[in-house]
Design an enzyme around this catalytic site. Sequence first.
Site, PDB file in Angstrom:
ATOM      1  N   LYS A 145       0.845  -1.187   0.000  1.00  8.46           N
ATOM      2  CA  LYS A 145       0.000   0.000   0.000  1.00  8.46           C
ATOM      3  C   LYS A 145       0.884   1.240   0.000  1.00  8.46           C
ATOM      4  CE  LYS A 145      -4.355   1.482   2.081  1.00  8.46           C
ATOM      5  NZ  LYS A 145      -5.330   1.254   3.154  1.00  8.46           N
ATOM      6  N   ARG A 182     -25.571  -1.598   7.224  1.00  7.66           N
ATOM      7  CA  ARG A 182     -25.274  -2.997   6.921  1.00  7.66           C
ATOM      8  C   ARG A 182     -25.600  -3.916   8.103  1.00  7.66           C
ATOM      9  NH1 ARG A 182     -19.625  -3.542   3.902  1.00  7.66           N
ATOM     10  NH2 ARG A 182     -20.884  -4.671   2.389  1.00  7.66           N
ATOM     11  N   GLU A 187     -19.585  -5.423  10.238  1.00  4.43           N
ATOM     12  CA  GLU A 187     -20.518  -4.589  10.990  1.00  4.43           C
ATOM     13  C   GLU A 187     -21.576  -5.415  11.713  1.00  4.43           C
ATOM     14  OE1 GLU A 187     -18.921  -2.211   7.495  1.00  4.43           O
ATOM     15  OE2 GLU A 187     -19.812  -4.203   7.763  1.00  4.43           O
TER      16      GLU A 187
END
Length: 629
Positions: free
Chosen positions: A280, A394, A366
């Site tokens: 990254k 969600r 979640e």
Amino acid sequence: MSTYPLLERIDSPDDLRRLPPARLPALAGELRRFLLESVARTGGHLASGLGVVELTIALHYVYQTPHDLLVWDVGHQSYPHKILTGRRERMHTLRQLGGLAGFPRRAESPYDTFGTGHSSTSISAALGMAVAARLRGERRKVVAVIGDGAMTAGMAFEALNHAGDIKEDLLVVLNDNDMSISPNVGGLSNYMTRLLSSPLLSGMREEGKRFLAHLPPVRELARRAEEHVKGMVTPGTLFEELGFNYIGPIDGHDLDTLVPTLRNLRHMRGPLLLHVVTRKGKGYDHAEAEPVRYHGVGRFDPSRGLAGGGNASGPTYTEVFGDWLCDQAAADPRLVGITPAMREGSGLVAFSERFPDRYFDVAIAEQHAITFAAGLACEGMKPVVAIYSTFLQRAYDQVVHDVALQNLPVLFAIDRAGLVGPDGPTHAGAFDIAFLRCVPNLTLMAPADERECRRMLCTGFALDGPAAVRYPRGRGPGVAPGDDLSPLPVGKARRVREGRRFALLVFGSPLADALQAAEALDATVVDMRFIKPLDEALVLEMAASHEALVTVEDGVVAGGAGSAVNELLAAHGVQVPVLNLGLPDVFMEQGSREELLARAGLDAHGIRRAICNRFHVENCNTARPRIAS
């Protein structure tokens, strides 16, 4: 001489595919530089895109996009994809009003096959596309690109399980930027990958399976032997068990390995999983050193990197929450902090360092976060779930079924409520008032300033049942939050301005703009504070003493806080004109938060204009307006 001699020749993947393979590394260098300079001008998601430059090039180089379908998960890493698919000249408009979206968007380009923004949807969507292609008799390949973070969500594994079961043609590219796996990447690993994906070995395996199908005991022995041999050299046993042919891991920055591997995989059938390892922030030292900090950035100077932050103008609402959480945890050992992979964004860094035993990052999960909190609450703990409004959507069933139905004391600290600005409609917290207001047992609050935010968090934590505090992104009006931990009286609003004719009932952050509008109209203003329960007595008093009521909220009008006022008046048979102001019944595009609030009519000018138009107010700019007869 052009700064980007290769990149400027690429207006579509067809142009890309005309380049010889030897030129691709040079193109990757140009694309990475262009991406860095572009995001530095506009702000946006940076580190993720830097990490997938070579992967993006290789995918478009090998697959015949847009005929072959490429599905990106979340979309943080999609900027190189946008640049290579005809949108390079518009990158300066990224995340701005009327400009390019910060995520893949179907209406924007035929290369954006699926709209994203939330995590872990790519495999499900890609599988649906693969099945549709087969049912229509079309010969097209489908690829889903998903990160190792998004792979932590249950939805990804539900899709993997289904894909492995129905044996559909599908390639899942697992983009793994966790540095712990880097020792597995190198010459031997890349050689093994090319070998495992080669047509010769693939053909031998399929012929062998057909032959052994007539000898069941031998077939089972061979299957187990293959699994265990591959398990010794690759970490793919789990995916093999799910029905995928696992290939990898390979270096996601090595085009000499990526391109031939993808070419081999394009001709293979059935569910395939290619495991690539990337870094990254690749190619930009600041982002490589601090990938979390450079995940999402504002405008900055690439030569200097991000400047150190200062809070001269006061803390953000997120920081108010973070400070409260630490103070409340020090006062009450029952407090447990939970986040679904948003430690930095939700303000839990200090808490995680001070109270590591009571801090839980459950990854992008979640639904689990909410039911995990419910389990803690069942056994006497006081969980606080820090979650963005858009991500709470969600886990709605868990809020209803696992928390509210059992009346458990879970506090939801809902960040990014209302309009969030450049991240656009996928991240806007437009619906939380409407979908939480109807849930029994739940107390719902909206602060108008920083001090109220802290007091409401105290209030919700003190309750013996579920509670939620919704607060916007960024800073408030600059009211010092203080340091006390005393709760507010539940269901009690406060008058902040006495006026005539109109009463503005304001829920949360629009209060400052509503006060400006009220000054021009000489109107009463009430800071409602509580969406549920409403201060019924005060609402009825306002209805009896004013010619009209105006409700103002930064959530959708449909089913929102204004609807709660309407229902109360109807239940008591009170007939008074009511104007409900809030977000319209559309998905609002990206732009600055100020631009979007103005477009929704929720800035001071818009509120005043709406009242004048609705009630035919003459001399609207005067201190004492009168209603036309």
